[in-house]
Motif scaffolding. Structure first.
Motif, PDB file in Angstrom:
ATOM      1  N   HIS A  29     140.741  67.163  75.266  1.00 14.73           N
ATOM      2  CA  HIS A  29     140.954  68.392  76.033  1.00 14.73           C
ATOM      3  C   HIS A  29     141.317  69.554  75.105  1.00 14.73           C
ATOM      4  CE1 HIS A  29     142.217  65.801  79.770  1.00 14.73           C
ATOM      5  NE2 HIS A  29     140.996  65.534  79.325  1.00 14.73           N
ATOM      6  N   LEU A  30     142.152  69.246  74.139  1.00 16.51           N
ATOM      7  CA  LEU A  30     142.594  70.268  73.180  1.00 16.51           C
ATOM      8  C   LEU A  30     141.394  70.874  72.453  1.00 16.51           C
ATOM      9  CD1 LEU A  30     145.398  71.279  72.038  1.00 16.51           C
ATOM     10  CD2 LEU A  30     145.046  69.626  70.201  1.00 16.51           C
ATOM     11  N   ALA A  31     140.502  69.993  71.985  1.00 16.63           N
ATOM     12  CA  ALA A  31     139.323  70.463  71.251  1.00 16.63           C
ATOM     13  C   ALA A  31     138.388  71.248  72.163  1.00 16.63           C
ATOM     14  CB  ALA A  31     138.588  69.269  70.636  1.00 16.63           C
ATOM     15  N   TRP A  32     138.230  70.792  73.404  1.00 15.65           N
ATOM     16  CA  TRP A  32     137.344  71.494  74.339  1.00 15.65           C
ATOM     17  C   TRP A  32     137.858  72.898  74.641  1.00 15.65           C
ATOM     18  CZ3 TRP A  32     137.202  66.914  78.358  1.00 15.65           C
ATOM     19  CH2 TRP A  32     136.510  65.831  77.785  1.00 15.65           C
ATOM     20  N   CYS A  33     139.167  73.007  74.884  1.00 11.42           N
ATOM     21  CA  CYS A  33     139.749  74.323  75.163  1.00 11.42           C
ATOM     22  C   CYS A  33     139.589  75.249  73.960  1.00 11.42           C
ATOM     23  CB  CYS A  33     141.224  74.192  75.533  1.00 11.42           C
ATOM     24  SG  CYS A  33     141.532  73.424  77.137  1.00 11.42           S
ATOM     25  N   ARG A  34     139.813  74.711  72.769  1.00 11.43           N
ATOM     26  CA  ARG A  34     139.674  75.515  71.556  1.00 11.43           C
ATOM     27  C   ARG A  34     138.222  75.985  71.391  1.00 11.43           C
ATOM     28  NH1 ARG A  34     142.908  76.039  66.933  1.00 11.43           N
ATOM     29  NH2 ARG A  34     141.944  77.582  65.580  1.00 11.43           N
ATOM     30  N   THR A  55     136.981  71.114  85.012  1.00 11.38           N
ATOM     31  CA  THR A  55     136.748  70.034  85.973  1.00 11.38           C
ATOM     32  C   THR A  55     136.914  68.667  85.314  1.00 11.38           C
ATOM     33  OG1 THR A  55     135.244  71.382  87.308  1.00 11.38           O
ATOM     34  CG2 THR A  55     135.050  68.996  87.523  1.00 11.38           C
ATOM     35  N   GLN A  56     136.356  68.504  84.111  1.00 11.73           N
ATOM     36  CA  GLN A  56     136.508  67.215  83.425  1.00 11.73           C
ATOM     37  C   GLN A  56     137.962  66.961  83.043  1.00 11.73           C
ATOM     38  OE1 GLN A  56     134.058  64.704  82.789  1.00 11.73           O
ATOM     39  NE2 GLN A  56     136.051  63.706  82.548  1.00 11.73           N
ATOM     40  N   MET A  57     138.654  68.000  82.626  1.00 13.75           N
ATOM     41  CA  MET A  57     140.077  67.851  82.306  1.00 13.75           C
ATOM     42  C   MET A  57     140.860  67.404  83.532  1.00 13.75           C
ATOM     43  SD  MET A  57     140.586  71.231  79.896  1.00 13.75           S
ATOM     44  CE  MET A  57     142.362  71.215  80.103  1.00 13.75           C
ATOM     45  N   ARG A  58     140.607  68.052  84.672  1.00 14.01           N
ATOM     46  CA  ARG A  58     141.331  67.697  85.893  1.00 14.01           C
ATOM     47  C   ARG A  58     141.076  66.245  86.276  1.00 14.01           C
ATOM     48  NH1 ARG A  58     138.830  69.873  91.143  1.00 14.01           N
ATOM     49  NH2 ARG A  58     137.393  68.273  90.369  1.00 14.01           N
ATOM     50  N   ASP A  59     139.825  65.796  86.179  1.00  8.21           N
ATOM     51  CA  ASP A  59     139.505  64.409  86.524  1.00  8.21           C
ATOM     52  C   ASP A  59     140.242  63.431  85.601  1.00  8.21           C
ATOM     53  OD1 ASP A  59     137.866  65.441  88.462  1.00  8.21           O
ATOM     54  OD2 ASP A  59     135.987  65.048  87.383  1.00  8.21           O
ATOM     55  N   ASP A  60     140.334  63.777  84.326  1.00  6.46           N
ATOM     56  CA  ASP A  60     141.069  62.918  83.387  1.00  6.46           C
ATOM     57  C   ASP A  60     142.554  62.877  83.720  1.00  6.46           C
ATOM     58  OD1 ASP A  60     138.742  62.372  82.014  1.00  6.46           O
ATOM     59  OD2 ASP A  60     139.131  63.801  80.393  1.00  6.46           O
ATOM     60  N   GLU A  61     143.129  64.038  84.091  1.00  3.26           N
ATOM     61  CA  GLU A  61     144.560  64.080  84.409  1.00  3.26           C
ATOM     62  C   GLU A  61     144.867  63.231  85.647  1.00  3.26           C
ATOM     63  OE1 GLU A  61     145.821  65.141  81.999  1.00  3.26           O
ATOM     64  OE2 GLU A  61     145.084  67.064  81.288  1.00  3.26           O
ATOM     65  N   GLN A  89     151.519  68.041  88.101  1.00  3.48           N
ATOM     66  CA  GLN A  89     151.637  69.495  88.004  1.00  3.48           C
ATOM     67  C   GLN A  89     150.447  70.104  87.267  1.00  3.48           C
ATOM     68  OE1 GLN A  89     155.494  70.958  86.826  1.00  3.48           O
ATOM     69  NE2 GLN A  89     156.593  69.429  88.037  1.00  3.48           N
ATOM     70  N   VAL A  90     149.936  69.397  86.267  1.00  3.88           N
ATOM     71  CA  VAL A  90     148.761  69.894  85.550  1.00  3.88           C
ATOM     72  C   VAL A  90     147.547  69.927  86.483  1.00  3.88           C
ATOM     73  CG1 VAL A  90     147.124  69.415  83.688  1.00  3.88           C
ATOM     74  CG2 VAL A  90     149.575  69.183  83.267  1.00  3.88           C
ATOM     75  N   GLN A 128     147.357  56.268  74.508  1.00  6.49           N
ATOM     76  CA  GLN A 128     146.003  56.444  75.016  1.00  6.49           C
ATOM     77  C   GLN A 128     145.852  57.784  75.733  1.00  6.49           C
ATOM     78  OE1 GLN A 128     143.243  54.727  74.503  1.00  6.49           O
ATOM     79  NE2 GLN A 128     142.078  56.170  75.770  1.00  6.49           N
ATOM     80  N   ALA A 129     146.862  58.118  76.551  1.00  5.85           N
ATOM     81  CA  ALA A 129     146.835  59.417  77.232  1.00  5.85           C
ATOM     82  C   ALA A 129     146.835  60.551  76.209  1.00  5.85           C
ATOM     83  CB  ALA A 129     148.022  59.546  78.177  1.00  5.85           C
ATOM     84  N   ALA A 130     147.657  60.409  75.176  1.00  6.27           N
ATOM     85  CA  ALA A 130     147.705  61.444  74.130  1.00  6.27           C
ATOM     86  C   ALA A 130     146.356  61.586  73.442  1.00  6.27           C
ATOM     87  CB  ALA A 130     148.793  61.099  73.116  1.00  6.27           C
ATOM     88  N   ALA A 131     145.679  60.462  73.210  1.00  5.34           N
ATOM     89  CA  ALA A 131     144.369  60.510  72.553  1.00  5.34           C
ATOM     90  C   ALA A 131     143.360  61.266  73.409  1.00  5.34           C
ATOM     91  CB  ALA A 131     143.873  59.090  72.270  1.00  5.34           C
ATOM     92  N   GLU A 132     143.403  61.052  74.726  1.00  2.46           N
ATOM     93  CA  GLU A 132     142.467  61.757  75.600  1.00  2.46           C
ATOM     94  C   GLU A 132     142.823  63.241  75.701  1.00  2.46           C
ATOM     95  OE1 GLU A 132     142.012  59.718  79.296  1.00  2.46           O
ATOM     96  OE2 GLU A 132     141.327  57.874  78.334  1.00  2.46           O
ATOM     97  N   GLU A 133     144.108  63.558  75.581  1.00  2.00           N
ATOM     98  CA  GLU A 133     144.496  64.965  75.579  1.00  2.00           C
ATOM     99  C   GLU A 133     143.960  65.683  74.341  1.00  2.00           C
ATOM    100  OE1 GLU A 133     145.663  66.118  78.177  1.00  2.00           O
ATOM    101  OE2 GLU A 133     146.785  64.541  79.196  1.00  2.00           O
TER     102      GLU A 133
END
Length: 224
Positions: free
Chosen positions: A106-111, A181-187, A157-158, A98-103
């Protein structure tokens, strides 16, 4: 059970693992070429015509930070899938996937943000993916509490990295800020989930080694 069926069990298990590894290889190619599907909408939304323009230096700095974040998500995707592959606890394996799926989101957003900044991902991404996947396989053999502890420490650390990026991104780069900000909240949520399921603190030398590896990755990814 007959002797022939007993002798076939190891082969069946090896074949299952081989099938999983082949599937992971296909997944890795999707992650690296940006074609892996994701679920959630882009936090920054559609671009608005009245958004303030970034100077060339600001744009390069934002792109460098988003490239670092993209590499971090490449590593997280590989790490969690590596950890899940050999994890024998079904509930913990589900947490990792599940964590990998949410990452992937993040991957798509950064790209997408890199594309908006007319920049590119790191050319070292295949190396980071392979190393992180191998690290995940090794972490999975340390037992469930330490496996989850590795996830919790990674997320901790992230979080620190993303907080640092929010402090150095150009003040008017609202689009990058919304994504980070959304990435940090998810992490933060991922770390809390790992701790809820029984994560234990990792030994200090392991935490230091993770920080050192992270430093090497972020320094190189900012430019390369």
């Amino acid at each position: 059970m007959t002797s022939s069926s007993i002798s076939s069990v190891p082969w069946q298990r090896r074949r299952t693992l081989l099938d999983q590894l082949l599937a992971e290889g296909g997944r890795a190619l999707q992650v690296l070429d940006g074609s892996v599907p994701h679920d959630r909408a882009y936090p920054a939304g559609p671009a608005k015509p009245d958004e303030p323009a970034l100077s060339p230096d600001e744009s390069r700095h934002s792109a460098g930070l988003m490239r670092v974040n993209h590499v971090g998500e490449i590593c997280a995707q590989a790490l969690y899938r590596g950890q899940a592959l050999l994890c024998r606890d079904e509930s913990v394996r589900a947490v990792l996937y599940q964590a990998a799926a949410e990452e992937v989101d993040h991957l798509a957003w950064c790209r997408q943000r890199l594309d908006e900044l007319q920049s590119r991902p790191s050319i070292l991404n295949p190396l980071w993916y392979a190393g992180s996947f191998g690290l995940g396989l090794a972490a999975s053999r340390a037992g469930v509490p330490h496996n989850l502890g590795f996830m919790a420490e990674t997320e901790r650390q992230v979080e620190e990295h993303l907080d640092g990026h929010l402090s150095t991104l150009p003040e008017h780069d609202h689009r990058s800020r919304q994504v980070v900000t959304q990435m940090r909240d998810d992490e933060i949520g991922h770390r809390a989930t790992a701790e809820h399921h029984g994560a234990v603190p990792l030994p200090a030398p392991v935490r230091w080694a993770m920080r050192l590896m992270s430093k090497v990755m972020t320094t190189s990814a900012y430019r390369i």
